[in-house]
Design a protein around this motif. Structure first.
Motif, PDB file in Angstrom:
ATOM      1  N   GLY A 176       1.059  -1.604  -0.429  1.00  9.94           N
ATOM      2  CA  GLY A 176       0.056  -0.400   0.228  1.00  9.94           C
ATOM      3  C   GLY A 176       0.739   1.318   0.141  1.00  9.94           C
ATOM      4  N   LEU A 179       1.505   5.250   3.598  1.00  2.00           N
ATOM      5  CA  LEU A 179       0.969   4.950   4.979  1.00  2.00           C
ATOM      6  C   LEU A 179       2.109   6.084   5.718  1.00  2.00           C
ATOM      7  N   GLU A 183       3.509   1.375   9.890  1.00  2.00           N
ATOM      8  CA  GLU A 183       2.697   0.369   8.502  1.00  2.00           C
ATOM      9  C   GLU A 183       3.729  -0.520   7.688  1.00  2.00           C
ATOM     10  N   TYR A 184       4.906   0.337   7.629  1.00  2.00           N
ATOM     11  CA  TYR A 184       5.896  -0.214   6.782  1.00  2.00           C
ATOM     12  C   TYR A 184       6.820  -1.444   6.898  1.00  2.00           C
TER      13      TYR A 184
END
Length: 291
Positions: A176, A179, A183-184
């Protein structure tokens, strides 16, 4: 009358650091070096060396002699080049230590230099502390990431290198886009790694991110991001020009570090070192995109 050949022995000895190393460079025995320097001091009428805690160093008068001898050498070298323009120049070796955090990013620039100056044979080493290698005479030139310059060094500041987070297009298509950094999945330098500059980001964010892999060198860090293993904090001058990578964090100005070309401050540069410094001072700012 002071003889140029004795001055040449004096210059070489200061650059080499001791009689034995100078004898090797001059292709004579150590006794010959000592005899030539004694003759030079007799001709000058004053001591040119004094003993310190870490060996022999030029006296105040010795430094004055070095400055003038360096200029004479440059003129003699220029004259030899004119007189032997059609002859093959004798090959000399120049030892260059490159900061481990830079990986092989400047290899093309070093290759271009070698092609332009075939009489200078580069001996390139990767070092975690290239500035110390210059001070201890393991090499003549260091390509270093330091701020400020350590004692006993002088040189040219090429640029301020900065870092940001990057991930591959493949990874972002799967994970995605847009972000938050947390969140990675991230690739980090190991806690035992000596790749100092590449660990700065870890010290800020290490408690708030998920880790997909640990690596211990720049090449693995860059390769992991390009192959989609996770996001990684990379040099902007490299990652911004790689079409497979996308920036996923803002640029952190406070993480900049100076890229310097350095030599010892008490050793006159020989012709090969001078050519290398002048050439790289023109090439590297173009490579990194700022000065």
């Amino acid at each position: 009358m002071i003889e140029w050949d004795n001055l040449r022995f004096f210059l070489t000895t200061v650059r080499a650091g001791n009689y034995t190393a100078a004898a090797k460079r001059l292709r004579v025995d150590r006794t010959t070096v000592g005899r030539r320097l004694e003759r030079l001091e007799h001709q000058a009428g004053i001591p040119l060396f004094e003993q310190g805690e870490d060996g022999y160093h030029p006296t105040s008068a010795g430094h004055q002699v070095l400055t003038i001898a360096d200029k004479i050498e440059a003129l003699v070298t220029e004259l030899e080049a004119v007189l032997s323009a059609n002859a093959d120049a004798e090959q000399v070796e120049l030892r260059v230590a490159v900061a481990a955090e830079l990986g092989s990013e400047f290899l093309q620039d070093l290759t271009d230099f070698s092609r332009l100056h075939p009489h200078i044979r580069l001996r390139i080493s990767t070092s975690h502390e290239p500035e110390d290698d210059v001070v201890t005479r393991k090499c003549e030139v260091g390509l270093c990431l330091v701020d400020p310059l350590p004692r006993h060094l002088r040189g040219i500041r090429i640029a301020t290198l900065r870092q940001a987070g990057y991930a591959s297009t493949t990874y972002l298509d799967h994970k995605g886009r847009a972000l938050a950094p947390q969140e990675y999945d991230w690739v980090r330098c190991t806690s035992s790694s000596r790749v100092r500059a590449m660990k700065q980001w870890d010290d800020i964010f290490c408690r708030t991110i998920r880790v997909s892999a640990y690596v211990d060198n720049w090449s693995a860090l860059r390769g992991s991001a390009e192959q989609g293993l996770g996001a990684a904090f990379l040099w902007t001058f490299v990652a911004d020009s790689e079409p497979r990578l996308n920036r996923v964090t803002p640029l952190h100005e406070e993480l900049g570090v100076g890229l310097h070309l350095v030599v010892r401050d008490d050793v006159p540069m020989d012709q090969a070192t001078r050519q290398f410094m002048n050439d790289m001072a023109k090439r590297l700012p173009v490579r990194v995109g700022n000065t």
